[in-house]
Motif scaffolding. Structure first.
Motif, PDB file in Angstrom:
ATOM      1  N   LEU A   1       0.739  -1.139   0.092  1.00  0.00           N
ATOM      2  CA  LEU A   1       0.136  -0.326   0.148  1.00  0.00           C
ATOM      3  C   LEU A   1       0.726   1.261   0.109  1.00  0.00           C
ATOM      4  O   LEU A   1       0.538   2.199  -0.512  1.00  0.00           O
ATOM      5  N   ALA A   2       2.079   1.116   0.710  1.00  0.00           N
ATOM      6  CA  ALA A   2       2.923   2.367   0.874  1.00  0.00           C
ATOM      7  C   ALA A   2       3.625   2.685  -0.526  1.00  0.00           C
ATOM      8  O   ALA A   2       3.929   3.850  -0.907  1.00  0.00           O
TER       9      ALA A   2
ATOM     10  N   MET B   1      -3.821   4.050   2.677  1.00  0.00           N
ATOM     11  CA  MET B   1      -2.551   3.423   3.518  1.00  0.00           C
ATOM     12  C   MET B   1      -2.667   4.037   4.906  1.00  0.00           C
ATOM     13  O   MET B   1      -2.590   3.082   5.812  1.00  0.00           O
TER      14      MET B   1
END
Length: 323
Positions: free
Chosen positions: A127-128, A136
Motif C-alpha cells: 500500500l505504501a 494507506m
C-alpha cells in the motif's frame, strides 16, 4: 430476478473480478523462508466468503473504477484478514479453520504468528509503494483497531460484560474495522467525502448485525460450526450476554463457573434451554430488527440506487441466516 438471485449475481461478479486471488498463495512478495508462505497458504488457499473484497468492488462500482485499479486494495484487505485469522487461531487455541486443521495445528504457535506478521507487513508495504496515501493511513488505523479489539476480547475472557456497550465497541474494533476500510476504497479514490462517510457508517452498523447473527449461530450451531465454541473458550458473546442479562440465576451460576475458568455440561444445557425460550427468542428478534432498521437508514443516504438495492438484499440475507 429474485432478491437471492441478485445477491448471488453480485457475488459471482465479484468472484470474477478477484478470481486471480486464488493463484496468489500468501503475499505478493514471495518470502525467502518457505514456511512463511506455506503457513499463510493454510488459510488463503481454502478461501472464505471474501466479503471484504466484495465491499471493495461494490462500493467502487458507482464510480466505474476498473477492477485492475482495485487489485491492490482487494489483495491488501484479504491479506490483512488472513493474517488476523492466523493470529486468532493461536490466541483461541483453535484446531480447525474453514473445514481443515488450523495452521497452529499443522505447525506450532510461533510460525503462524510470525507468518501473519509478515503478511500484514507486506500488505502495508504494498500500500505504501502503490496505494492511495489516505487508504494507506486508514489501513494503519484499522490495524490499530484490530489489535485493540483482540486485547479487549482477551481481557474479557471468563468475565461477564457490565453493559452492552462493550460488545458495540468490540465489534467496531474487531469486526467492522476492515469492512469500513473496504467500503471506503471507492469513495476515497473518487474523492467523494460524503459517500465515504456514508459507506463507513453502513459498514460499521452492518458489522454489528453480522457479528450478532454470527453469535446466534455460535449458540445454535450449524453444519460447519460447532455449538458454543465461544463459551467453551470462556467468551460470553453478545447474543449469549443478552440471554444471561435476562436470567439472574444463570448469571450468578456463570459468574461462579467463570471464576473457576470451567463451564459445566449442566450450564450448557441451561443456556440452551434459556436460548430456546419463546420470550428470549422474541427479544433477540426485536434486536435484530433494530439493527436492520439502522442499516437501512444509512443505506438511504447513499447516492447509487443499484448499490442501495444490493445492500438492502445483503442486510436481509444476513438477518435470515440467523432465523
Amino acid at each position: 430476478m429474485t432478491s437471492s438471485e441478485i445477491l448471488e449475481s453480485a457475488l459471482d461478479r465479484g468472484q470474477k473480478y478477484f478470481q486471480w486471488l486464488d493463484t496468489v498463495h500468501g503475499p505478493l512478495d514471495i518470502p525467502v523462508v518457505e514456511a512463511v508462505e506455506k503457513a499463510c497458504g493454510v488459510i488463503w488457499d481454502r478461501k472464505g466468503k471474501r466479503l471484504r473484497c466484495h465491499f471493495v468492488h461494490w462500493f467502487s462500482e458507482p464510480y466505474q473504477i476498473s477492477p485492475e485499479q482495485l487489485k491492490l486494495y482487494t489483495w491488501a484487505v484479504e491479506a490483512i484478514h488472513t493474517a488476523t485469522l492466523l493470529h486468532d487461531d493461536v490466541i483461541d487455541k483453535a484446531e480447525l479453520r474453514r473445514a481443515g486443521p488450523s495452521a497452529n495445528q499443522l505447525y506450532d504457535n510461533t510460525i503462524p504468528i510470525l507468518s501473519g506478521d509478515y503478511l500484514m507487513s507486506d500488505a502495508i508495504h504494498q500500500l505504501a509503494l502503490k496505494g492511495h496515501p489516505d487508504l494507506m493511513r486508514s489501513m494503519c488505523l484499522a490495524l490499530k483497531d484490530l489489535s485493540q479489539g483482540e486485547v479487549l476480547q482477551y481481557q474479557q475472557q471468563f468475565k461477564i460484560a457490565s453493559s452492552e456497550q462493550f460488545y458495540r465497541q468490540l465489534c467496531r474494533l474487531k469486526t467492522a474495522s476492515l469492512l469500513t476500510w473496504a467500503a471506503s476504497v471507492g469513495p476515497t479514490l473518487h474523492h467523494h467525502e460524503k459517500e465515504r462517510l456514508s459507506a463507513i457508517r453502513f459498514a460499521e452498523i452492518y458489522g454489528l448485525l453480522y457479528q450478532f447473527t454470527d453469535d446466534l449461530l455460535d449458540i445454535r450451531g450449524t453444519i460447519t460450526k460447532e455449538t458454543h465454541k465461544d463459551l467453551n473458550e470462556g467468551k460470553l458473546n453478545w447474543a449469549a450476554w443478552k440471554l444471561v442479562e435476562n436470567n439472574p440465576k444463570l448469571k450468578s451460576r456463570l459468574n461462579d463457573e467463570f471464576s473457576l475458568r470451567k463451564i459445566s455440561s449442566e450450564t450448557f444445557e441451561i443456556v440452551n434451554d434459556a436460548f430456546n425460550n419463546r420470550s428470549h427468542q422474541k427479544l433477540l428478534s426485536q434486536f435484530l430488527i433494530t439493527l436492520r432498521t439502522e442499516c437501512l437508514e444509512v443505506i438511504q443516504t447513499l447516492e447509487s440506487g443499484e448499490l442501495r438495492y444490493l445492500l438492502n438484499i445483503l442486510v436481509d440475507f444476513t438477518l435470515n441466516r440467523a432465523q
